[in-house]
Scaffold this motif. Structure first.
Motif, short mmCIF file in Angstrom:
data_model
loop_
_atom_site.label_atom_id
_atom_site.label_comp_id
_atom_site.label_asym_id
_atom_site.label_seq_id
_atom_site.Cartn_x
_atom_site.Cartn_y
_atom_site.Cartn_z
N ALA A 10 0.85 -1.19 0.00
CA ALA A 10 0.00 0.00 0.00
C ALA A 10 0.88 1.24 0.00
CB ALA A 10 -0.91 0.00 1.23
N ALA A 12 1.64 4.71 1.58
CA ALA A 12 1.41 5.30 2.90
C ALA A 12 1.52 6.83 2.89
CB ALA A 12 2.39 4.71 3.91
N ARG A 22 5.87 6.74 0.20
CA ARG A 22 6.18 5.72 1.20
C ARG A 22 5.41 4.47 0.80
NH1 ARG A 22 8.14 7.39 6.15
NH2 ARG A 22 8.25 9.63 6.40
N LYS A 24 4.36 0.55 1.96
CA LYS A 24 4.31 -0.54 2.93
C LYS A 24 4.22 -1.82 2.12
CE LYS A 24 1.08 1.69 5.90
NZ LYS A 24 -0.07 1.50 6.77
N ASN A 58 9.71 1.57 8.62
CA ASN A 58 8.40 0.96 8.33
C ASN A 58 8.08 0.85 6.84
OD1 ASN A 58 7.83 0.67 11.10
ND2 ASN A 58 7.09 2.78 11.19
N GLY A 59 9.09 0.70 6.00
CA GLY A 59 8.80 0.51 4.58
C GLY A 59 9.91 0.95 3.66
N LYS A 77 -2.17 8.44 -0.93
CA LYS A 77 -2.13 7.79 0.38
C LYS A 77 -3.33 6.85 0.53
CE LYS A 77 -1.79 8.63 5.31
NZ LYS A 77 -1.63 9.62 6.36
N GLY A 78 -3.05 5.62 0.95
CA GLY A 78 -4.11 4.65 1.17
C GLY A 78 -4.39 3.74 0.00
#
Length: 169
Positions: A10, A12, A22, A24, A58-59, A77-78
């Motif tokens: 995904a 982020a 970013r 993930k 975290n990624g 995002k998302g």
């Protein structure tokens, strides 16, 4: 097993001010997400050519083709990223993609239907199958271990389970 795509990560949000995002990764080898590009959105209408630039907390930071500003990156995002199943590695006999387990009928060792797998969860101590069904008051979380789930038959769309005493009562 009808969907030809698997969720692999995904977006982020933005990373920096030059359009990087970013990422993930939900892959067993997190860095492998870069090998599965191009990735698609949930509806399959948008394609993302992704290039990982570096590991971050975290990624990963990544460049997406066509995304050049922080605002464009923030707007993504998302977004859940999907890869085509045929670019993913084959799994050993005792490993499964979560997407393949969802929807399977769960039977006990006597052949009685316990429910259907509605989700696969992992909170750090191992996978849990969320089993739902009309005969159940609430979903049941069943450990996805060889002792509890000795048989997964993807071709027949079923799981044979030997749940701990009282789990489905």
């Amino acid at each position: 097993m009808t969907d030809t795509r698997i969720i692999v990560g995904a977006i982020a949000g933005a990373f920096g001010v030059h359009g990087e995002v970013r990422i993930k990764s939900f892959c067993a080898d997190p860095e492998a997400i870069g090998d599965y590009s191009p990735l698609t959105s949930e509806d399959g209408k948008t394609t993302y050519n992704l290039t990982l630039t570096r590991a971050i907390k975290n990624g990963f930071a990544a460049d997406l083709e066509g995304v050049t500003t922080k605002e464009e990156a923030d707007a993504l995002k998302g977004v859940v990223l999907y890869a085509e199943r045929d670019v993913l590695p084959s799994l050993p006999d005792d490993e499964y993609y979560h997407a393949d387990l969802i929807g399977l009928t769960v039977l006990d060792t006597g052949g009685a239907v316990l429910g259907t797998v509605s989700n696969v969860l992992n909170h750090g101590a191992g996978d849990l199958l969320e089993v739902s069904g009309p005969a159940l008051k609430a979903s049941v979380l069943m450990p996805f271990t060889m002792a509890v789930v000795p048989t997964v038959d993807l071709a027949s769309g079923r799981i044979i389970a030997d749940p701990p005493e009282g789990l489905f009562e």
